[in-house]
Design a protein around this motif. Structure first.
Motif, PDB file in Angstrom:
ATOM      1  N   SER B 267       0.670  -2.411  23.675  1.00 53.15           N
ATOM      2  CA  SER B 267       0.516  -1.980  22.273  1.00 53.15           C
ATOM      3  C   SER B 267      -0.917  -1.835  21.770  1.00 53.15           C
ATOM      4  O   SER B 267      -1.157  -1.924  20.583  1.00 53.15           O
ATOM      5  CB  SER B 267       1.285  -2.906  21.322  1.00 53.15           C
ATOM      6  N   THR B 268      -1.863  -1.591  22.673  1.00 48.57           N
ATOM      7  CA  THR B 268      -3.199  -1.289  22.152  1.00 48.57           C
ATOM      8  C   THR B 268      -3.276   0.227  21.951  1.00 48.57           C
ATOM      9  O   THR B 268      -2.470   0.960  22.513  1.00 48.57           O
ATOM     10  CB  THR B 268      -4.315  -1.806  23.092  1.00 48.57           C
ATOM     11  N   PRO B 269      -4.192   0.704  21.120  1.00 50.57           N
ATOM     12  CA  PRO B 269      -4.196   2.138  20.784  1.00 50.57           C
ATOM     13  C   PRO B 269      -4.270   3.033  22.019  1.00 50.57           C
ATOM     14  O   PRO B 269      -4.904   2.690  23.006  1.00 50.57           O
ATOM     15  CB  PRO B 269      -5.447   2.302  19.921  1.00 50.57           C
ATOM     16  N   HIS B 270      -3.621   4.166  21.927  1.00 53.81           N
ATOM     17  CA  HIS B 270      -3.455   5.051  23.076  1.00 53.81           C
ATOM     18  C   HIS B 270      -3.699   6.472  22.611  1.00 53.81           C
ATOM     19  O   HIS B 270      -3.225   6.886  21.574  1.00 53.81           O
ATOM     20  CB  HIS B 270      -2.014   4.911  23.582  1.00 53.81           C
ATOM     21  N   GLY B 271      -4.432   7.204  23.398  1.00 48.25           N
ATOM     22  CA  GLY B 271      -4.686   8.590  23.037  1.00 48.25           C
ATOM     23  C   GLY B 271      -6.015   8.710  22.322  1.00 48.25           C
ATOM     24  O   GLY B 271      -6.639   7.724  21.950  1.00 48.25           O
ATOM     25  N   GLY B 272      -6.449   9.946  22.180  1.00 49.32           N
ATOM     26  CA  GLY B 272      -7.737  10.164  21.544  1.00 49.32           C
ATOM     27  C   GLY B 272      -8.887   9.778  22.446  1.00 49.32           C
ATOM     28  O   GLY B 272     -10.005   9.608  21.998  1.00 49.32           O
ATOM     29  N   GLY B 273      -8.622   9.603  23.723  1.00 48.11           N
ATOM     30  CA  GLY B 273      -9.705   9.335  24.668  1.00 48.11           C
ATOM     31  C   GLY B 273     -10.092   7.883  24.769  1.00 48.11           C
ATOM     32  O   GLY B 273     -11.160   7.551  25.277  1.00 48.11           O
ATOM     33  N   GLY B 274      -9.264   6.981  24.300  1.00 50.78           N
ATOM     34  CA  GLY B 274      -9.517   5.566  24.531  1.00 50.78           C
ATOM     35  C   GLY B 274     -10.234   4.914  23.369  1.00 50.78           C
ATOM     36  O   GLY B 274     -10.224   5.456  22.288  1.00 50.78           O
ATOM     37  N   PRO B 275     -10.818   3.746  23.577  1.00 46.07           N
ATOM     38  CA  PRO B 275     -10.907   3.065  24.857  1.00 46.07           C
ATOM     39  C   PRO B 275      -9.579   2.423  25.249  1.00 46.07           C
ATOM     40  O   PRO B 275      -8.803   2.030  24.397  1.00 46.07           O
ATOM     41  CB  PRO B 275     -11.968   1.981  24.607  1.00 46.07           C
ATOM     42  N   GLY B 276      -9.349   2.367  26.539  1.00 44.37           N
ATOM     43  CA  GLY B 276      -8.169   1.708  27.055  1.00 44.37           C
ATOM     44  C   GLY B 276      -8.567   0.460  27.802  1.00 44.37           C
ATOM     45  O   GLY B 276      -9.718   0.024  27.737  1.00 44.37           O
ATOM     46  N   ALA B 277      -7.611  -0.123  28.499  1.00 45.12           N
ATOM     47  CA  ALA B 277      -7.902  -1.260  29.368  1.00 45.12           C
ATOM     48  C   ALA B 277      -6.804  -1.346  30.399  1.00 45.12           C
ATOM     49  O   ALA B 277      -5.632  -1.204  30.064  1.00 45.12           O
ATOM     50  CB  ALA B 277      -7.992  -2.559  28.577  1.00 45.12           C
ATOM     51  N   ALA B 278      -7.182  -1.537  31.650  1.00 42.78           N
ATOM     52  CA  ALA B 278      -6.188  -1.590  32.732  1.00 42.78           C
ATOM     53  C   ALA B 278      -6.516  -2.725  33.698  1.00 42.78           C
ATOM     54  O   ALA B 278      -7.065  -2.506  34.763  1.00 42.78           O
ATOM     55  CB  ALA B 278      -6.140  -0.259  33.475  1.00 42.78           C
ATOM     56  N   PRO B 279      -6.189  -3.973  33.295  1.00 42.16           N
ATOM     57  CA  PRO B 279      -6.405  -5.108  34.186  1.00 42.16           C
ATOM     58  C   PRO B 279      -5.720  -4.887  35.540  1.00 42.16           C
ATOM     59  O   PRO B 279      -4.664  -4.243  35.610  1.00 42.16           O
ATOM     60  CB  PRO B 279      -5.749  -6.269  33.438  1.00 42.16           C
ATOM     61  N   VAL B 280      -6.355  -5.393  36.590  1.00 41.72           N
ATOM     62  CA  VAL B 280      -5.801  -5.268  37.932  1.00 41.72           C
ATOM     63  C   VAL B 280      -5.502  -6.657  38.474  1.00 41.72           C
ATOM     64  O   VAL B 280      -6.377  -7.535  38.468  1.00 41.72           O
ATOM     65  CB  VAL B 280      -6.787  -4.526  38.860  1.00 41.72           C
ATOM     66  N   GLY B 281      -4.266  -6.853  38.911  1.00 44.67           N
ATOM     67  CA  GLY B 281      -3.842  -8.136  39.462  1.00 44.67           C
ATOM     68  C   GLY B 281      -3.667  -8.050  40.960  1.00 44.67           C
ATOM     69  O   GLY B 281      -3.310  -6.995  41.489  1.00 44.67           O
ATOM     70  N   VAL B 282      -3.940  -9.171  41.642  1.00 50.18           N
ATOM     71  CA  VAL B 282      -3.807  -9.198  43.105  1.00 50.18           C
ATOM     72  C   VAL B 282      -3.116 -10.483  43.544  1.00 50.18           C
ATOM     73  O   VAL B 282      -3.090 -11.473  42.815  1.00 50.18           O
ATOM     74  CB  VAL B 282      -5.189  -9.115  43.810  1.00 50.18           C
ATOM     75  N   LYS B 283      -2.569 -10.458  44.774  1.00 46.39           N
ATOM     76  CA  LYS B 283      -2.074 -11.678  45.398  1.00 46.39           C
ATOM     77  C   LYS B 283      -3.281 -12.474  45.904  1.00 46.39           C
ATOM     78  O   LYS B 283      -4.386 -11.942  46.079  1.00 46.39           O
ATOM     79  CB  LYS B 283      -1.135 -11.322  46.550  1.00 46.39           C
ATOM     80  N   LYS B 284      -3.042 -13.746  46.169  1.00 44.11           N
ATOM     81  CA  LYS B 284      -4.114 -14.693  46.504  1.00 44.11           C
ATOM     82  C   LYS B 284      -5.035 -14.174  47.618  1.00 44.11           C
ATOM     83  O   LYS B 284      -6.255 -14.297  47.530  1.00 44.11           O
ATOM     84  CB  LYS B 284      -3.490 -16.026  46.908  1.00 44.11           C
ATOM     85  N   PHE B 285      -4.466 -13.565  48.673  1.00 44.67           N
ATOM     86  CA  PHE B 285      -5.299 -13.171  49.825  1.00 44.67           C
ATOM     87  C   PHE B 285      -6.289 -12.055  49.492  1.00 44.67           C
ATOM     88  O   PHE B 285      -7.180 -11.762  50.284  1.00 44.67           O
ATOM     89  CB  PHE B 285      -4.418 -12.777  51.026  1.00 44.67           C
ATOM     90  N   LEU B 286      -6.149 -11.454  48.300  1.00 45.90           N
ATOM     91  CA  LEU B 286      -7.079 -10.395  47.895  1.00 45.90           C
ATOM     92  C   LEU B 286      -8.016 -10.845  46.768  1.00 45.90           C
ATOM     93  O   LEU B 286      -8.878 -10.068  46.329  1.00 45.90           O
ATOM     94  CB  LEU B 286      -6.301  -9.153  47.439  1.00 45.90           C
ATOM     95  N   ALA B 287      -7.853 -12.092  46.303  1.00 44.84           N
ATOM     96  CA  ALA B 287      -8.585 -12.546  45.116  1.00 44.84           C
ATOM     97  C   ALA B 287     -10.099 -12.504  45.326  1.00 44.84           C
ATOM     98  O   ALA B 287     -10.856 -12.323  44.375  1.00 44.84           O
ATOM     99  CB  ALA B 287      -8.141 -13.944  44.716  1.00 44.84           C
ATOM    100  N   ASP B 288     -10.532 -12.657  46.563  1.00 46.82           N
ATOM    101  CA  ASP B 288     -11.966 -12.614  46.884  1.00 46.82           C
ATOM    102  C   ASP B 288     -12.564 -11.218  46.730  1.00 46.82           C
ATOM    103  O   ASP B 288     -13.774 -11.066  46.746  1.00 46.82           O
ATOM    104  CB  ASP B 288     -12.178 -13.062  48.334  1.00 46.82           C
ATOM    105  N   TYR B 289     -11.700 -10.217  46.665  1.00 47.95           N
ATOM    106  CA  TYR B 289     -12.184  -8.832  46.585  1.00 47.95           C
ATOM    107  C   TYR B 289     -12.329  -8.342  45.149  1.00 47.95           C
ATOM    108  O   TYR B 289     -12.827  -7.249  44.900  1.00 47.95           O
ATOM    109  CB  TYR B 289     -11.229  -7.899  47.348  1.00 47.95           C
ATOM    110  N   LEU B 290     -11.863  -9.136  44.182  1.00 48.18           N
ATOM    111  CA  LEU B 290     -11.886  -8.693  42.774  1.00 48.18           C
ATOM    112  C   LEU B 290     -13.314  -8.396  42.315  1.00 48.18           C
ATOM    113  O   LEU B 290     -14.266  -9.003  42.799  1.00 48.18           O
ATOM    114  CB  LEU B 290     -11.293  -9.789  41.878  1.00 48.18           C
ATOM    115  N   PRO B 291     -13.448  -7.468  41.367  1.00 52.79           N
ATOM    116  CA  PRO B 291     -14.776  -7.239  40.776  1.00 52.79           C
ATOM    117  C   PRO B 291     -15.298  -8.535  40.146  1.00 52.79           C
ATOM    118  O   PRO B 291     -14.509  -9.319  39.602  1.00 52.79           O
ATOM    119  CB  PRO B 291     -14.508  -6.204  39.684  1.00 52.79           C
ATOM    120  N   THR B 292     -16.574  -8.761  40.231  1.00 50.17           N
ATOM    121  CA  THR B 292     -17.163  -9.949  39.614  1.00 50.17           C
ATOM    122  C   THR B 292     -17.865  -9.544  38.318  1.00 50.17           C
ATOM    123  O   THR B 292     -18.264  -8.384  38.182  1.00 50.17           O
ATOM    124  CB  THR B 292     -18.194 -10.594  40.545  1.00 50.17           C
TER     125      THR B 292
END
Lengths: 126, 483
Positions: B267-292
């Motif tokens: 339910s955050t605003p959508h359209g009009g070119g943003g801003p948006g947000a798209a969190p990325v989730g991973v399983k434990k074995f990939l947690a070391d690869y997340l952006p810092t």
């Protein structure tokens, strides 16, 4: 729906017409009708190698953007710059002035796997 | 009329009160710096206010009326989100303040992460990506980095033909070659095709569930088993998670990486070119690869953790789009577990309700229950000389935003299909009125097709020549003056 008798056709509605080891390719009349008014044709690089079934370029119409797949494998030896400048040529003359590229065939036998004009007419019978 | 066309030389909306001191300014300010100033429109304050008020009144948004744009999830954005996100205790913070001074923001981000982990069944999250496709790119870069470390010959990614165009684009940007998997006649992934394509050069598959035609991917478990058994990873495009909250968790379905569109599901605003947000989730074995950095809770404080040896690097500056994250946080806290579940239930019931009312006039693309959106066909109206575009234009005369048309693509072309997504926000009365309008238009198409062909009639701008506009692009008032 117009069909070009001496061309062969892919299921994804591109045509290829071979002459001396080089095939001219484009999209069929059925394709241009479905696309509607074409407003953009993506660049194609001379010298690029393509495989049959891989993306050759993309076109945009007022309805949608669609990938165009190469019906044959080989090296791009010529590109229709006129159609890139005037995309409406695809709608006006898909088998003539609306051609997209000429491809030097690396596997001419592939043409036999494409549909003949009567088979394609049957395939796209509404 | 643009503001530039309303400009009258010498008219001004402000006074510095020290105009006499500006005498000779033209000699002191270099010509190049004066030029942009001179191009600004010269209008009074009242002209300015009327100009923008008039533009605002011509706009159409979720706050104006029904906006059933399928695939886009134009749901209501509760006003409390805006109020909380505008709180000076949030907006007054600076990202260069120390973590110790920004504990409130970090706590909010940490708790948002925990909520998203619970909702999706994933182990860790980054909140950095700033829109859906950016989230996809982040997820695919993580898979790419993981495969570089473990199995570098895996250079391909499988993507169903019904996917959003952003999926192949993101995978390509991340360094993969993409391969298309066809759908079967039920609108699901063709399992035989997947079986043939899933070899040891494939890094993984990108799936959207419910998929882009609004159907639950019924082979999801078998797809996960097959792809994992052959060494691939599973990417979940969360564009349609609003149908599944509290019902199914992508993590439990076997997905290794997910992205969520906060500007859709949360339910955050959508359209009009943003801003948006798209969190990325991973399983434990990939947690070391997340952006810092990643926000973590350690020794009684919220800290920014940059100790991720395999990180793909930063995906945005600072903490991502913090004010957008704040809105999603407020929404989740306000709704709670039961509220989110109820929202997904309502989204699914609403879509099936609309489908049932409209099916006799616009047959559904697939004859099975849908999730949060439905694809309906306008095939057959061509015998009256009208297209789906004309139907959509006519709908505007009834005061509704048209649904998405000519999408999804049933390759290779855009067929006469429309995609309706009412979202959970809408009442039965609103959906009834919308369906009534489409049913009336169906009758008009037979009895008076000219009414559709010349529509819309009641809008500020009537039928535009889209082909001419696309072929003769005018993107600025300067271009317009030039032609």
């Amino acid at each position: 729906m117009k069909i070009q008798e001496d061309a062969r056709y892919a299921k994804s509605d591109e045509w290829a017409r071979a002459e001396g080891g080089v095939a001219t390719v484009g999209v069929s009349d059925y394709a241009q009708q479905k696309l509607g008014d074409v407003v953009f044709v993506g660049e194609i690089s001379v010298g690029a190698t393509v495989k049959a079934g891989e993306i050759l370029t993309s076109v945009e119409s007022v309805k949608a953007a669609s990938d165009i797949y190469s019906p044959v494998s080989g090296k791009v030896v010529a590109v229709n710059h006129e159609v890139i400048a005037k995309p409406e040529l695809i709608n006006a003359d898909p088998y003539g002035a609306g051609w997209l590229a000429k491809i030097e065939l690396s596997a001419p036998e592939e043409l036999n796997t494409l549909m003949s004009a009567p088979d394609y007419a049957e395939y796209r019978k509404e | 009329m643009t503001l530039y066309e309303k400009s009258v030389a010498g008219r001004s909306a402000f006074s510095f009160g020290f105009e006499e001191d500006l005498a000779g300014v033209e000699e002191r300010v270099p010509e190049y710096a004066q030029a942009p100033m001179k191009q600004l429109p010269q209008v009074s304050e009242l002209d300015l206010v009327r100009h923008f008020t008039s533009l605002a009144s011509k706009n159409y948004g979720v706050d104006t009326g029904f906006y059933p744009l399928g695939s886009c999830t134009m749901k209501y954005n509760p006003k409390i989100n805006e109020r909380m996100a505008a709180d000076p205790r949030l907006t007054g913070r600076h990202p260069l303040d120390s973590a110790a001074d920004n504990q409130g923001i970090l706590q909010m981000e940490f708790e948002l992460k925990e909520s998203l982990q619970e909702i999706t069944g994933m182990d860790d999250f980054t909140l950095q990506p700033a829109c859906g496709a950016h989230g996809e790119l982040t997820g695919m870069l993580i898979i790419h980095a993981y495969m570089q470390d473990h199995d570098p010959k895996r250079t391909k990614v499988l993507i169903p033909d019904s996917a959003h165009g952003t999926n192949p684009a993101s995978a390509t940007m991340a360094g993969f070659q993409t391969v298309t998997i066809p759908s079967n006649e039920r609108g699901s992934v063709d399992m035989d095709a997947l079986d043939k394509l899933m070899d040891d050069t494939v890094a993984g598959i990108m799936l959207t569930n419910p998929n882009t035609v609004g159907l639950f991917e019924e082979n999801s478990t078998q797809i996960a088993e097959l792809v994992h058994a052959r060494g691939g990873l599973l990417y979940y495009d969360g564009a349609n998670l609003n149908a599944l909250m509290g019902l199914v968790r992508p993590g439990d379905l076997g997905f290794d990486v997910v992205h969520l569109n906060l500007h859709k599901t949360f339910s955050t605003p959508h359209g009009g070119g943003g801003p948006g947000a798209a969190p990325v989730g991973v399983k434990k074995f990939l947690a070391d690869y997340l952006p810092t950095p990643v926000v973590v809770y350690r020794d009684g404080a919220y800290v920014l953790d940059s100790d991720r040896p395999h990180t793909i690097g930063r995906m945005s500056a600072f903490y991502g789009n913090t004010a957008v994250l704040a809105r999603a946080y407020v929404y989740i806290q306000m709704m709670g577990r039961d509220g989110l579940l109820a929202a997904s239930h309502a989204a699914v019931i609403n879509a099936n309700y609309v489908k049932a009312l409209l099916s006799p006039y616009y047959p559904p693309a697939y004859d099975r229950p849908v999730m949060h959106e439905t694809v309906l066909s306008a095939k057959g109206y061509d015998k009256y000389g009208v297209t789906l575009l004309d139907i959509a234009k006519r709908l505007m005369d009834y005061g509704f935003h048209p649904p998405t048309i000519y999408f999804p693509h049933f390759p290779p072309y855009a067929e006469e299909v429309m995609m309706v997504e009412p979202t959970e926000s809408e009442s039965k009365e609103t959906m009834d009125a919308f369906c009534d309008a489409l049913i009336k238009i169906s009758r008009e198409a037979k009895e008076n097709p000219e009414l559709l062909l010349s529509a819309p009639h009641n809008t500020v701008v009537t039928r535009v020549n889209e082909t001419y506009a696309a072929r003769h692009l005018v993107t600025s008032h300067r271009d317009k003056q030039g032609t």
